[in-house]
Design a protein around this motif. Structure first.
Motif, PDB file in Angstrom:
ATOM      1  N   LYS A  54     -63.016  22.525  92.990  1.00 13.98           N
ATOM      2  CA  LYS A  54     -61.794  21.779  93.239  1.00 13.98           C
ATOM      3  C   LYS A  54     -60.788  22.090  92.124  1.00 13.98           C
ATOM      4  CE  LYS A  54     -63.855  17.778  95.581  1.00 13.98           C
ATOM      5  NZ  LYS A  54     -63.996  16.302  95.543  1.00 13.98           N
ATOM      6  N   VAL A  55     -59.499  22.007  92.440  1.00 10.72           N
ATOM      7  CA  VAL A  55     -58.469  22.329  91.457  1.00 10.72           C
ATOM      8  C   VAL A  55     -57.417  21.218  91.387  1.00 10.72           C
ATOM      9  CG1 VAL A  55     -56.706  23.989  90.749  1.00 10.72           C
ATOM     10  CG2 VAL A  55     -58.791  24.801  91.877  1.00 10.72           C
ATOM     11  N   PHE A  56     -57.129  20.825  90.177  1.00 10.58           N
ATOM     12  CA  PHE A  56     -56.034  19.906  89.846  1.00 10.58           C
ATOM     13  C   PHE A  56     -54.990  20.742  89.116  1.00 10.58           C
ATOM     14  CE2 PHE A  56     -55.060  16.690  86.191  1.00 10.58           C
ATOM     15  CZ  PHE A  56     -53.760  16.499  86.641  1.00 10.58           C
ATOM     16  N   LEU A  57     -53.806  20.894  89.714  1.00 11.02           N
ATOM     17  CA  LEU A  57     -52.752  21.715  89.136  1.00 11.02           C
ATOM     18  C   LEU A  57     -51.779  20.812  88.381  1.00 11.02           C
ATOM     19  CD1 LEU A  57     -51.726  24.579  88.836  1.00 11.02           C
ATOM     20  CD2 LEU A  57     -50.518  24.324  91.018  1.00 11.02           C
ATOM     21  N   VAL A  80     -54.971  23.134  96.277  1.00 11.02           N
ATOM     22  CA  VAL A  80     -55.178  22.203  95.167  1.00 11.02           C
ATOM     23  C   VAL A  80     -55.315  20.780  95.695  1.00 11.02           C
ATOM     24  CG1 VAL A  80     -54.005  23.664  93.480  1.00 11.02           C
ATOM     25  CG2 VAL A  80     -52.686  21.954  94.724  1.00 11.02           C
ATOM     26  N   GLU A  81     -56.034  19.972  94.945  1.00  8.88           N
ATOM     27  CA  GLU A  81     -56.255  18.567  95.316  1.00  8.88           C
ATOM     28  C   GLU A  81     -55.151  17.659  94.790  1.00  8.88           C
ATOM     29  OE1 GLU A  81     -59.181  17.604  97.013  1.00  8.88           O
ATOM     30  OE2 GLU A  81     -59.676  19.733  97.134  1.00  8.88           O
ATOM     31  N   LEU A  82     -54.705  17.950  93.566  1.00  8.90           N
ATOM     32  CA  LEU A  82     -53.766  17.077  92.869  1.00  8.90           C
ATOM     33  C   LEU A  82     -52.684  17.913  92.194  1.00  8.90           C
ATOM     34  CD1 LEU A  82     -56.401  14.944  90.878  1.00  8.90           C
ATOM     35  CD2 LEU A  82     -55.432  14.347  93.100  1.00  8.90           C
ATOM     36  N   ILE A  83     -51.457  17.382  92.147  1.00 14.50           N
ATOM     37  CA  ILE A  83     -50.386  17.982  91.358  1.00 14.50           C
ATOM     38  C   ILE A  83     -49.650  16.862  90.632  1.00 14.50           C
ATOM     39  CG2 ILE A  83     -50.024  20.114  92.657  1.00 14.50           C
ATOM     40  CD1 ILE A  83     -47.923  18.782  94.290  1.00 14.50           C
ATOM     41  N   THR A  84     -48.927  17.215  89.566  1.00 13.72           N
ATOM     42  CA  THR A  84     -48.281  16.183  88.750  1.00 13.72           C
ATOM     43  C   THR A  84     -46.793  16.417  88.558  1.00 13.72           C
ATOM     44  OG1 THR A  84     -48.926  17.413  86.755  1.00 13.72           O
ATOM     45  CG2 THR A  84     -50.335  15.559  87.410  1.00 13.72           C
ATOM     46  N   VAL A  85     -46.104  15.287  88.378  1.00 16.01           N
ATOM     47  CA  VAL A  85     -44.696  15.265  87.985  1.00 16.01           C
ATOM     48  C   VAL A  85     -44.541  14.214  86.893  1.00 16.01           C
ATOM     49  CG1 VAL A  85     -43.808  15.979  90.246  1.00 16.01           C
ATOM     50  CG2 VAL A  85     -44.131  13.550  89.756  1.00 16.01           C
ATOM     51  N   HIS A  86     -43.427  14.278  86.169  1.00 13.76           N
ATOM     52  CA  HIS A  86     -43.143  13.251  85.168  1.00 13.76           C
ATOM     53  C   HIS A  86     -42.386  12.101  85.815  1.00 13.76           C
ATOM     54  CE1 HIS A  86     -44.428  14.203  81.097  1.00 13.76           C
ATOM     55  NE2 HIS A  86     -44.195  15.485  81.332  1.00 13.76           N
ATOM     56  N   THR A  87     -42.922  10.895  85.724  1.00 11.10           N
ATOM     57  CA  THR A  87     -42.221   9.743  86.303  1.00 11.10           C
ATOM     58  C   THR A  87     -40.880   9.493  85.619  1.00 11.10           C
ATOM     59  OG1 THR A  87     -43.501   8.274  84.858  1.00 11.10           O
ATOM     60  CG2 THR A  87     -44.300   8.565  87.108  1.00 11.10           C
ATOM     61  N   LEU A  88     -40.715   9.959  84.394  1.00  7.55           N
ATOM     62  CA  LEU A  88     -39.444   9.782  83.693  1.00  7.55           C
ATOM     63  C   LEU A  88     -38.300  10.546  84.350  1.00  7.55           C
ATOM     64  CD1 LEU A  88     -40.755   9.910  80.016  1.00  7.55           C
ATOM     65  CD2 LEU A  88     -39.687   7.947  81.128  1.00  7.55           C
ATOM     66  N   GLY A  89     -38.630  11.385  85.350  1.00  8.37           N
ATOM     67  CA  GLY A  89     -37.588  12.064  86.117  1.00  8.37           C
ATOM     68  C   GLY A  89     -36.810  11.126  87.012  1.00  8.37           C
ATOM     69  N   GLY A  90     -37.336   9.931  87.258  1.00  9.48           N
ATOM     70  CA  GLY A  90     -36.612   8.928  88.022  1.00  9.48           C
ATOM     71  C   GLY A  90     -36.930   8.908  89.508  1.00  9.48           C
ATOM     72  N   PRO A  91     -36.499   7.837  90.207  1.00 14.41           N
ATOM     73  CA  PRO A  91     -36.868   7.627  91.613  1.00 14.41           C
ATOM     74  C   PRO A  91     -36.485   8.762  92.558  1.00 14.41           C
ATOM     75  CG  PRO A  91     -35.953   5.620  90.682  1.00 14.41           C
ATOM     76  CD  PRO A  91     -35.735   6.690  89.661  1.00 14.41           C
ATOM     77  N   ALA A  92     -35.267   9.284  92.443  1.00 12.98           N
ATOM     78  CA  ALA A  92     -34.834  10.338  93.366  1.00 12.98           C
ATOM     79  C   ALA A  92     -35.707  11.584  93.217  1.00 12.98           C
ATOM     80  CB  ALA A  92     -33.366  10.687  93.131  1.00 12.98           C
ATOM     81  N   MET A  93     -36.031  11.927  91.980  1.00 12.21           N
ATOM     82  CA  MET A  93     -36.882  13.086  91.748  1.00 12.21           C
ATOM     83  C   MET A  93     -38.287  12.863  92.300  1.00 12.21           C
ATOM     84  SD  MET A  93     -38.353  14.822  88.277  1.00 12.21           S
ATOM     85  CE  MET A  93     -39.922  13.966  88.574  1.00 12.21           C
ATOM     86  N   LEU A  94     -38.825  11.665  92.120  1.00 11.98           N
ATOM     87  CA  LEU A  94     -40.178  11.375  92.584  1.00 11.98           C
ATOM     88  C   LEU A  94     -40.257  11.428  94.111  1.00 11.98           C
ATOM     89  CD1 LEU A  94     -41.183   8.493  90.134  1.00 11.98           C
ATOM     90  CD2 LEU A  94     -41.646  10.934  89.938  1.00 11.98           C
ATOM     91  N   LYS A  95     -39.245  10.880  94.769  1.00 10.94           N
ATOM     92  CA  LYS A  95     -39.213  10.947  96.235  1.00 10.94           C
ATOM     93  C   LYS A  95     -39.127  12.401  96.704  1.00 10.94           C
ATOM     94  CE  LYS A  95     -37.058   6.402  96.859  1.00 10.94           C
ATOM     95  NZ  LYS A  95     -35.816   5.678  97.261  1.00 10.94           N
ATOM     96  N   ALA A  96     -38.350  13.202  96.005  1.00  7.86           N
ATOM     97  CA  ALA A  96     -38.222  14.619  96.358  1.00  7.86           C
ATOM     98  C   ALA A  96     -39.559  15.333  96.180  1.00  7.86           C
ATOM     99  CB  ALA A  96     -37.147  15.275  95.500  1.00  7.86           C
ATOM    100  N   ALA A  97     -40.305  14.969  95.138  1.00  7.13           N
ATOM    101  CA  ALA A  97     -41.614  15.580  94.893  1.00  7.13           C
ATOM    102  C   ALA A  97     -42.577  15.276  96.034  1.00  7.13           C
ATOM    103  CB  ALA A  97     -42.180  15.075  93.569  1.00  7.13           C
TER     104      ALA A  97
END
Length: 231
Positions: A54-57, A80-97
């Protein structure tokens, strides 16, 4: 199933594949972070998946919303099973992710980085000028992750119980900074043992140097896995 991801952070390709020789007959789960991905490229993900792992990227994407959307769309083409973003990017960025991750064939779960386990209170207050406790900041960011549709968050094991409570248990929790009692903490500030992470409700843990730099990596992995799974 609670997965233990081994963090692959090697300086050269030969070092990486020498290490992977230890897992020829043992399927496992691996974290591919920025340094390893920049060196090895997407091919490492395909190779690990082909070996049955399994891979977590863990690329911690943090940019304007459209750039992160496009990045997640590309990364979701990888097994991949999991990918990450920084929550400090804010709501619009998180929704886009989240949107981007759903557009590829593998649709990995998106986890939001809250505060890195190398961040202590002095850094948060004195260097970053965030006038909250580390815990308050982590909980605020976790609730933002929940509201914007992320699958989970990354935090130290010390905050997992309160994250689960603050989000009605809806978020998955992945915890790096995992060390057995006899291990050194290296450059991590907020560490916990596998059993502590499990007791606090973590769904996944990440272990790096205590396994990758061990004299017997497979034995070290099995020791961590035994404590994590409570066998």
């Amino acid at each position: 199933m609670r997965d233990l991801y081994i963090a692959l952070d090697f300086k050269t390709e030969p070092e990486l594949w020498d290490f992977m020789e230890n897992f020829q007959d043992q399927s496992a789960a691996f974290k591919v972070g920025m340094s390893q991905f920049y060196m090895s490229g997407p091919e490492i993900v395909w190779k690990l998946a082909a070996m049955g792992h399994k891979v977590f990227l863990d690329l911690k994407c943090h940019d304007i919303p459209n750039t992160v959307y496009l990045a997640m769309r590309q990364l979701s083409q990888l097994p991949v099973e999991l990918i990450t973003v920084h929550t400090l990017g804010g709501p619009a960025m998180l929704k886009a992710a989240v949107k981007g991750a759903k557009e590829g064939p593998y649709q990995p779960k998106v986890l939001g980085i809250t505060q890195l386990t190398s961040t202590d209170q002095n850094m948060l207050t004195e260097d970053l000028h965030i006038q909250q406790s580390v815990e308050e900041s982590v909980l605020d960011l976790a609730q933002m992750a929940q509201k914007t549709g992320l699958d989970g968050v990354v935090s130290s094991a010390l905050e997992v119980k309160k994250i689960k409570a603050a989000t009605n248990g809806e978020l998955l929790a992945l915890t790096p900074g995992i060390r057995l009692a006899e291990d050194t903490s290296d450059d991590q500030s907020r560490v916990a043992s596998p059993s502590q992470a499990k007791a606090n409700g973590a769904d996944y843990i990440v272990v790096g140097r205590p396994i990758t730099q061990a004299k017997d990596p497979l034995a070290a992995y099995q020791n961590y896995l035994k404590e994590w799974q409570g066998e």
